[in-house]
Write a protein that holds these residues in place. Structure first.
Motif, short mmCIF file in Angstrom:
data_model
loop_
_atom_site.label_atom_id
_atom_site.label_comp_id
_atom_site.label_asym_id
_atom_site.label_seq_id
_atom_site.Cartn_x
_atom_site.Cartn_y
_atom_site.Cartn_z
N SER A 40 0.23 -1.07 -0.24
CA SER A 40 -0.18 -0.07 0.08
C SER A 40 0.96 1.25 0.26
O SER A 40 0.23 1.89 -0.30
CB SER A 40 -1.00 -0.09 1.10
OG SER A 40 -1.72 -1.31 0.69
N LYS B 288 1.10 10.56 -5.69
CA LYS B 288 -0.18 10.84 -5.59
C LYS B 288 -0.43 11.69 -4.42
O LYS B 288 0.67 11.59 -3.13
CB LYS B 288 -1.40 10.07 -6.05
CG LYS B 288 -0.55 8.89 -7.26
CD LYS B 288 -0.96 9.94 -8.38
CE LYS B 288 -1.55 9.17 -9.79
NZ LYS B 288 -1.44 9.71 -11.02
N THR C 74 -2.75 12.61 -0.89
CA THR C 74 -2.89 11.97 -0.13
C THR C 74 -3.94 11.49 -0.57
O THR C 74 -5.06 10.57 0.02
CB THR C 74 -2.90 12.61 1.11
OG1 THR C 74 -2.03 12.89 2.50
CG2 THR C 74 -3.94 11.23 2.47
N ARG D 290 -4.45 8.47 -2.84
CA ARG D 290 -3.94 7.74 -2.21
C ARG D 290 -5.05 6.77 -1.40
O ARG D 290 -4.77 6.03 -1.45
CB ARG D 290 -2.71 7.98 -1.27
CG ARG D 290 -1.35 8.05 -2.26
CD ARG D 290 -0.31 8.41 -1.21
NE ARG D 290 -0.16 6.95 -0.94
CZ ARG D 290 1.07 6.79 -0.10
NH1 ARG D 290 1.85 7.85 -0.03
NH2 ARG D 290 1.60 5.75 0.35
N LEU E 91 -1.08 6.02 5.55
CA LEU E 91 -1.50 6.92 5.57
C LEU E 91 -0.82 7.59 6.43
O LEU E 91 -0.07 9.03 6.44
CB LEU E 91 -2.31 8.00 4.48
CG LEU E 91 -2.46 7.68 3.79
CD1 LEU E 91 -3.70 7.57 3.16
CD2 LEU E 91 -1.55 7.14 2.83
#
Length: 77
Positions: free
Chosen positions: A26, A33, A35, A38, A56
Motif C-alpha cells: 500500500s 499521488k 493523500t 492514495r 497514510l
C-alpha cells in the motif's frame, strides 16, 4: 503445547505477516499521488478507514472525510 495453541499462534503470525505485506504494498501505491488520491485508491482496493489511516499516517476521521468528499464529487459530476 496443545495443538490448539500451536494453530492459534500460527494463525496470529500469518495475520501479522499479511498486515505487514499489505502496508508495504500500500505504501508503494501511487507514491507520487496526493493523500486524497492514495486514500481513494486504497479504499477502492477494499481497505477499511483504520487500515488506510495507519498506512497514510493520519486519522480514520480524515480518511472518512476524504472518501466521503470523493463520493460526493462523483454524484455531482
Amino acid at each position: 503445547m496443545p495443538q490448539g495453541e500451536n494453530t492459534e499462534r500460527l494463525l496470529n503470525d500469518l495475520i501479522e505477516r499479511i498486515e505487514v505485506l499489505t502496508k508495504v504494498v500500500s505504501m508503494q501505491v501511487a507514491v507520487d499521488k496526493s493523500t486524497t488520491e492514495r486514500a481513494r485508491i486504497l479504499k477502492m482496493a477494499g481497505l477499511d478507514n483504520q487500515s488506510i489511516a495507519d498506512i497514510l499516517n493520519t486519522s480514520p476521521a480524515t480518511i472518512r472525510t476524504l472518501t466521503s468528499n470523493l463520493r460526493g464529487r462523483r454524484r455531482q459530476v
